[in-house]
Design a protein around this motif. Sequence first.
Motif, PDB file in Angstrom:
ATOM      1  N   THR A 216      36.445  75.893  26.886  1.00 34.96           N
ATOM      2  CA  THR A 216      37.480  75.607  27.881  1.00 34.96           C
ATOM      3  C   THR A 216      37.229  74.248  28.534  1.00 34.96           C
ATOM      4  O   THR A 216      36.109  73.734  28.475  1.00 34.96           O
ATOM      5  CB  THR A 216      37.500  76.737  28.923  1.00 34.96           C
ATOM      6  OG1 THR A 216      36.152  77.146  29.196  1.00 34.96           O
ATOM      7  CG2 THR A 216      38.252  77.959  28.421  1.00 34.96           C
ATOM      8  N   PRO A 217      38.261  73.636  29.148  1.00 42.37           N
ATOM      9  CA  PRO A 217      38.088  72.293  29.719  1.00 42.37           C
ATOM     10  C   PRO A 217      36.953  72.217  30.737  1.00 42.37           C
ATOM     11  O   PRO A 217      36.677  73.184  31.447  1.00 42.37           O
ATOM     12  CB  PRO A 217      39.442  72.024  30.402  1.00 42.37           C
ATOM     13  CG  PRO A 217      40.412  72.917  29.693  1.00 42.37           C
ATOM     14  CD  PRO A 217      39.638  74.143  29.324  1.00 42.37           C
ATOM     15  N   LYS A 218      36.290  71.059  30.767  1.00 44.88           N
ATOM     16  CA  LYS A 218      35.185  70.829  31.707  1.00 44.88           C
ATOM     17  C   LYS A 218      35.514  69.600  32.552  1.00 44.88           C
ATOM     18  O   LYS A 218      35.115  68.493  32.229  1.00 44.88           O
ATOM     19  CB  LYS A 218      33.873  70.605  30.959  1.00 44.88           C
ATOM     20  CG  LYS A 218      33.408  71.785  30.113  1.00 44.88           C
ATOM     21  CD  LYS A 218      32.133  71.428  29.362  1.00 44.88           C
ATOM     22  CE  LYS A 218      31.810  72.378  28.232  1.00 44.88           C
ATOM     23  NZ  LYS A 218      31.279  73.651  28.651  1.00 44.88           N
ATOM     24  N   LYS A 219      36.272  69.818  33.611  1.00 46.87           N
ATOM     25  CA  LYS A 219      36.627  68.694  34.496  1.00 46.87           C
ATOM     26  C   LYS A 219      35.663  68.618  35.681  1.00 46.87           C
ATOM     27  O   LYS A 219      35.498  67.592  36.316  1.00 46.87           O
ATOM     28  CB  LYS A 219      38.071  68.868  35.010  1.00 46.87           C
ATOM     29  CG  LYS A 219      39.117  68.847  33.885  1.00 46.87           C
ATOM     30  CD  LYS A 219      39.505  67.422  33.518  1.00 46.87           C
ATOM     31  CE  LYS A 219      40.279  67.344  32.225  1.00 46.87           C
ATOM     32  NZ  LYS A 219      41.561  68.032  32.243  1.00 46.87           N
ATOM     33  N   SER A 220      35.065  69.779  36.023  1.00 49.97           N
ATOM     34  CA  SER A 220      34.106  69.800  37.137  1.00 49.97           C
ATOM     35  C   SER A 220      32.987  70.779  36.822  1.00 49.97           C
ATOM     36  O   SER A 220      33.078  71.566  35.879  1.00 49.97           O
ATOM     37  CB  SER A 220      34.808  70.216  38.436  1.00 49.97           C
ATOM     38  OG  SER A 220      34.941  71.630  38.487  1.00 49.97           O
ATOM     39  N   GLU A 221      31.932  70.729  37.637  1.00 54.63           N
ATOM     40  CA  GLU A 221      30.766  71.615  37.469  1.00 54.63           C
ATOM     41  C   GLU A 221      31.143  73.084  37.627  1.00 54.63           C
ATOM     42  O   GLU A 221      30.417  73.965  37.180  1.00 54.63           O
ATOM     43  CB  GLU A 221      29.688  71.254  38.510  1.00 54.63           C
ATOM     44  CG  GLU A 221      29.035  69.894  38.293  1.00 54.63           C
ATOM     45  CD  GLU A 221      28.143  69.836  37.067  1.00 54.63           C
ATOM     46  OE1 GLU A 221      27.312  70.741  36.891  1.00 54.63           O
ATOM     47  OE2 GLU A 221      28.308  68.892  36.264  1.00 54.63           O
TER      48      GLU A 221
END
Length: 283
Positions: free
Chosen positions: A264-269
Amino acid sequence: MSKLIRRLGVHTSIAGGVHLSIERAKELGCNTVQIFSHNPRQWIVKEIPSDSILQFKELRKSYNINPVFIHTSYLINLAASDKNILEKSIELLIQEMDIADLLDADCVILHTGSASQDSEEVGRKRAIEALKRVARNKVWRSKLLLENTAGERGDISSHIKDIAEIIDGTGSPLIGGVVIDTCHAFAAGYDIKNEKGLSGLIKEIDIYIGFNNVKLVHLNDSKKGYSSHVDRHEHIGHGGIGKEGLKKFINHPAFKTIPLILETPKKSEEDDPRNLKIVRALL
């Protein structure tokens, strides 16, 4: 009887050293993991320091992180009509298999490629010949897994029958099974959010591949939706498949013992912990 522990993980970064991917998996509470073994957007593969390899193996053992999956480079295209790209792809896949054995990884995951200049049939034949060449190179402990794709233009493996054709045509123990990606299946035209669509996919796997050969599920929601033929992953529950659709999928008797890896997308921690928490609640 003890309850079977479901293997659940994410794709973790190897930044700072391959062994740190195992630490990252552990911090997220994962008991399986997927990594790249090198920069997936470069043809050149740097040697992994021996101390990092040793730490990787030791950490994996002490944290009981199994199986370990390596995703191949995005550059590999075994269906390429360009001879230079095809030769480089074969060479890089051999290197990927070598690294997997160095790390004692269980499986290497491959998108077989795209035949954008030719028909899919011609592309599949080319990929089969390329895989035969790889198989003749040597025998690896790690097994190669073929992943279903989203059906973008030129995709040669978006349907179960296509993957079966490649496996049967290659006819080699190099290939140890398949990966089913939920986003890709949905985008390719398998409506897995409803009972009929899910049953259809299961029936095809059963007929053409066999469930003993499904080694991993890539659990991703779909950003662009059903039959879009676009490979865009979305956070769990935020895409076209939705929480209920994914819940039905992962708890179905056909899939309930198969390891799950989120891409899944990893835009933030916070993204990985949040998606993992949602999946744990769905199991």
